[in-house]
Design a protein around this motif. Structure first.
Motif, mmCIF file in Angstrom:
data_model
loop_
_atom_site.group_PDB
_atom_site.id
_atom_site.type_symbol
_atom_site.label_atom_id
_atom_site.label_comp_id
_atom_site.label_asym_id
_atom_site.label_seq_id
_atom_site.Cartn_x
_atom_site.Cartn_y
_atom_site.Cartn_z
ATOM 1 N N ARG A 111 0.901 -1.156 0.000
ATOM 2 C CA ARG A 111 0.000 0.000 0.000
ATOM 3 C C ARG A 111 0.935 1.200 0.000
ATOM 4 O O ARG A 111 1.606 1.448 0.988
ATOM 5 N N ASP A 112 0.999 1.901 -1.134
ATOM 6 C CA ASP A 112 2.059 2.885 -1.386
ATOM 7 C C ASP A 112 3.377 2.158 -1.168
ATOM 8 O O ASP A 112 3.659 1.201 -1.851
ATOM 9 N N SER A 113 4.178 2.541 -0.207
ATOM 10 C CA SER A 113 5.442 1.829 0.026
ATOM 11 C C SER A 113 5.387 0.963 1.288
ATOM 12 O O SER A 113 6.400 0.417 1.709
ATOM 13 N N ASP A 114 4.207 0.851 1.892
ATOM 14 C CA ASP A 114 4.054 0.034 3.097
ATOM 15 C C ASP A 114 3.813 -1.421 2.724
ATOM 16 O O ASP A 114 2.978 -1.729 1.875
ATOM 17 N N VAL A 115 4.543 -2.317 3.370
ATOM 18 C CA VAL A 115 4.395 -3.753 3.135
ATOM 19 C C VAL A 115 3.260 -4.278 4.015
ATOM 20 O O VAL A 115 3.179 -3.959 5.198
ATOM 21 N N GLN A 116 2.394 -5.065 3.402
ATOM 22 C CA GLN A 116 1.233 -5.633 4.091
ATOM 23 C C GLN A 116 1.239 -7.151 3.929
ATOM 24 O O GLN A 116 1.729 -7.660 2.920
ATOM 25 N N TYR A 117 0.682 -7.843 4.907
ATOM 26 C CA TYR A 117 0.618 -9.304 4.866
ATOM 27 C C TYR A 117 -0.819 -9.760 5.068
ATOM 28 O O TYR A 117 -1.523 -9.243 5.934
ATOM 29 N N THR A 118 -1.215 -10.733 4.287
ATOM 30 C CA THR A 118 -2.474 -11.430 4.520
ATOM 31 C C THR A 118 -2.097 -12.887 4.741
ATOM 32 O O THR A 118 -1.556 -13.534 3.846
ATOM 33 N N VAL A 119 -2.343 -13.376 5.960
ATOM 34 C CA VAL A 119 -1.951 -14.732 6.332
ATOM 35 C C VAL A 119 -3.172 -15.645 6.290
ATOM 36 O O VAL A 119 -4.230 -15.309 6.827
ATOM 37 N N THR A 120 -3.008 -16.788 5.644
ATOM 38 C CA THR A 120 -4.050 -17.808 5.589
ATOM 39 C C THR A 120 -3.512 -19.058 6.260
ATOM 40 O O THR A 120 -2.439 -19.553 5.884
ATOM 41 N N VAL A 138 3.402 -8.343 11.018
ATOM 42 C CA VAL A 138 2.680 -7.138 11.408
ATOM 43 C C VAL A 138 2.656 -6.189 10.213
ATOM 44 O O VAL A 138 3.699 -5.900 9.620
ATOM 45 N N ASN A 139 1.474 -5.713 9.866
ATOM 46 C CA ASN A 139 1.348 -4.793 8.736
ATOM 47 C C ASN A 139 1.870 -3.409 9.102
ATOM 48 O O ASN A 139 1.608 -2.905 10.195
ATOM 49 N N GLU A 140 2.612 -2.824 8.169
ATOM 50 C CA GLU A 140 3.082 -1.452 8.344
ATOM 51 C C GLU A 140 1.877 -0.523 8.213
ATOM 52 O O GLU A 140 0.975 -0.773 7.424
ATOM 53 N N GLN A 141 1.874 0.520 8.996
ATOM 54 C CA GLN A 141 0.751 1.449 8.977
ATOM 55 C C GLN A 141 1.191 2.805 8.442
ATOM 56 O O GLN A 141 2.085 3.431 8.993
ATOM 57 N N SER A 142 0.549 3.237 7.396
ATOM 58 C CA SER A 142 0.831 4.529 6.795
ATOM 59 C C SER A 142 0.188 5.634 7.624
ATOM 60 O O SER A 142 -0.805 5.425 8.310
ATOM 61 N N ASP A 143 0.784 6.817 7.550
ATOM 62 C CA ASP A 143 0.178 7.976 8.220
ATOM 63 C C ASP A 143 -1.136 8.352 7.551
ATOM 64 O O ASP A 143 -2.013 8.916 8.175
ATOM 65 N N TYR A 144 -1.259 8.044 6.279
ATOM 66 C CA TYR A 144 -2.460 8.369 5.517
ATOM 67 C C TYR A 144 -2.970 7.116 4.813
ATOM 68 O O TYR A 144 -2.808 6.966 3.601
ATOM 69 N N PRO A 145 -3.550 6.178 5.580
ATOM 70 C CA PRO A 145 -3.998 4.937 4.937
ATOM 71 C C PRO A 145 -5.081 5.211 3.900
ATOM 72 O O PRO A 145 -5.945 6.059 4.095
ATOM 73 N N ALA A 152 -5.808 -7.147 -3.719
ATOM 74 C CA ALA A 152 -4.912 -6.409 -4.620
ATOM 75 C C ALA A 152 -3.457 -6.711 -4.264
ATOM 76 O O ALA A 152 -3.132 -6.986 -3.116
ATOM 77 N N VAL A 153 -2.573 -6.685 -5.259
ATOM 78 C CA VAL A 153 -1.153 -6.920 -5.019
ATOM 79 C C VAL A 153 -0.404 -5.621 -4.777
ATOM 80 O O VAL A 153 0.685 -5.631 -4.221
ATOM 81 N N ALA A 154 -0.996 -4.507 -5.194
ATOM 82 C CA ALA A 154 -0.402 -3.195 -4.952
ATOM 83 C C ALA A 154 -1.494 -2.137 -5.002
ATOM 84 O O ALA A 154 -2.451 -2.251 -5.774
ATOM 85 N N CYS A 155 -1.331 -1.123 -4.169
ATOM 86 C CA CYS A 155 -2.231 0.026 -4.163
ATOM 87 C C CYS A 155 -1.364 1.281 -4.147
ATOM 88 O O CYS A 155 -0.361 1.339 -3.435
ATOM 89 N N TYR A 156 -1.776 2.235 -4.955
ATOM 90 C CA TYR A 156 -1.015 3.480 -5.020
ATOM 91 C C TYR A 156 -1.960 4.607 -5.397
ATOM 92 O O TYR A 156 -2.716 4.495 -6.365
ATOM 93 N N ASN A 157 -1.907 5.662 -4.623
ATOM 94 C CA ASN A 157 -2.663 6.868 -4.934
ATOM 95 C C ASN A 157 -4.152 6.575 -5.159
ATOM 96 O O ASN A 157 -4.770 7.100 -6.090
ATOM 97 N N GLY A 158 -4.710 5.702 -4.338
ATOM 98 C CA GLY A 158 -6.141 5.388 -4.415
ATOM 99 C C GLY A 158 -6.521 4.340 -5.443
ATOM 100 O O GLY A 158 -7.690 4.013 -5.596
ATOM 101 N N LYS A 159 -5.549 3.792 -6.168
ATOM 102 C CA LYS A 159 -5.831 2.765 -7.173
ATOM 103 C C LYS A 159 -5.323 1.417 -6.678
ATOM 104 O O LYS A 159 -4.324 1.344 -5.967
ATOM 105 N N SER A 160 -5.996 0.357 -7.087
ATOM 106 C CA SER A 160 -5.597 -1.005 -6.732
ATOM 107 C C SER A 160 -5.341 -1.807 -8.003
ATOM 108 O O SER A 160 -5.986 -1.576 -9.020
ATOM 109 N N THR A 161 -4.407 -2.741 -7.932
ATOM 110 C CA THR A 161 -4.176 -3.646 -9.057
ATOM 111 C C THR A 161 -4.037 -5.072 -8.526
ATOM 112 O O THR A 161 -3.577 -5.285 -7.421
ATOM 113 N N PHE A 162 -4.444 -6.010 -9.366
ATOM 114 C CA PHE A 162 -4.375 -7.426 -9.027
ATOM 115 C C PHE A 162 -3.247 -8.129 -9.782
ATOM 116 O O PHE A 162 -3.084 -9.335 -9.649
#
Length: 168
Positions: A111-120, A138-145, A152-162
């Motif tokens: 999410r922007d440059s923050d690394v996130q994990y989804t564990v199954t 532990v997911n990194e938390q942005s100041d402006y989530p 999604a595999v990446a999110c940037y500037n309000g957009k998501s991509t798979f």
């Protein structure tokens, strides 16, 4: 005699908890080593993609289905008694350390440059194992989530991509 038996029981119980703590720490260290190796490779790929000063380079790469595999990220899992296998945009960890078993899939996204994990959890997991996994991934938390589409595999500037996971 009862005091001696009680003292021996207390000593055995405390020795058992120290041993359990050692196993817990080793388990946590193994998971952290795998996580850190993957994130290092991921961060280097992000840095390369954004090297022209445009922070959207990484998003574009992911949107095109690039930087999806271990080979793309130049990632090799560290030596571990646990088995680490590739899954799209992440890894699966399975095995056990001194009876402390695990079988999880870790989907890694940004999410922007923050690394996130989804564990199954792939099999039933006891509370201790889940606690260790939560401590390590532990997911990194942005100041402006910002909002990000689920999966999604990446999110940037309000957009998501798979990326490669896009439905065709």
């Amino acid at each position: 005699m009862k005091r001696l038996a009680l003292t021996i029981a207390i000593l055995l119980a405390s020795a058992g908890s120290v041993f359990a703590g050692d196993i817990y720490d080793e388990f946590r260290e193994q998971l952290a080593s795998i996580r850190d190796s993957y994130v290092t490779s991921l961060n280097m790929a992000i840095e390369d993609a954004n090297s022209n000063g445009d922070a959207s380079g990484w998003f574009w790469m992911r949107d095109q289905g690039l930087a999806a595999t271990w080979k793309d990220l130049d990632f090799e899992p560290p030596e571990s008694p646990l088995t680490v296998k590739e899954i799209p945009y992440g890894f699966r960890i399975s095995g056990s350390i001194s009876g402390f078993g695990i079988d999880i899939e870790v989907f890694v996204w940004t999410r922007d440059s923050d690394v996130q994990y989804t564990v199954t959890y792939r099999s039933s997991a006891n509370a201790s194992m889940k606690e260790v996994v939560r401590e390590v991934f532990v997911n990194e938390q942005s100041d402006y989530p910002m909002k990000c589409a689920k999966g999604a595999v990446a999110c940037y500037n309000g957009k998501s991509t798979f990326g490669k996971l896009k439905k065709k």
